[in-house]
Design a protein around this motif. Structure first.
Motif, PDB file in Angstrom:
ATOM      1  N   ARG A 156       0.771  -1.257  -0.041  1.00 62.86           N
ATOM      2  CA  ARG A 156       0.200   0.093   0.089  1.00 62.86           C
ATOM      3  C   ARG A 156       0.864   1.191  -0.069  1.00 62.86           C
ATOM      4  N   PHE A 157       0.615   2.137  -0.941  1.00 61.50           N
ATOM      5  CA  PHE A 157       1.533   3.515  -1.115  1.00 61.50           C
ATOM      6  C   PHE A 157       1.639   4.168   0.330  1.00 61.50           C
ATOM      7  N   ARG A 158       0.463   4.342   0.780  1.00 62.06           N
ATOM      8  CA  ARG A 158       0.213   5.064   1.938  1.00 62.06           C
ATOM      9  C   ARG A 158       1.204   4.540   3.183  1.00 62.06           C
ATOM     10  N   SER A 159       1.485   3.339   3.207  1.00 60.16           N
ATOM     11  CA  SER A 159       2.287   2.986   4.264  1.00 60.16           C
ATOM     12  C   SER A 159       3.534   2.707   4.197  1.00 60.16           C
ATOM     13  N   LEU A 160       4.144   3.384   2.945  1.00 59.77           N
ATOM     14  CA  LEU A 160       5.626   3.040   2.654  1.00 59.77           C
ATOM     15  C   LEU A 160       6.265   4.461   3.476  1.00 59.77           C
TER      16      LEU A 160
END
Length: 66
Positions: A5-9
């Motif tokens: 998930r992009f937001r968790s990077l």
């Protein structure tokens, strides 16, 4: 980075060589209980890895979310 998930990077990690902030990792690979990140600095072209380790409860939650 499929499945991540992009937001968790992680974001804005400092370069291990010159200290300049790197916006996002270039590559992400996950295994149960840990995630590997490959970082590349655009300023000095240095590449390095970092690893995030998770306790078993967090790893179970990540597996169910994927």
């Amino acid at each position: 980075m499929a499945g991540t998930r992009f937001r968790s990077l992680p974001r804005e990690n400092p370069c291990a060589q010159c200290g300049r902030l790197i916006a996002l990792p270039e590559w992400v690979e996950t295994e149960p209980g840990r995630t590997f990140y490959l970082w590349r600095c655009m300023a000095c072209d240095y590449r390095f890895e970092s690893v995030a380790y998770f306790d078993s409860e967090e790893a179970d939650n990540e597996a169910m979310a994927a």
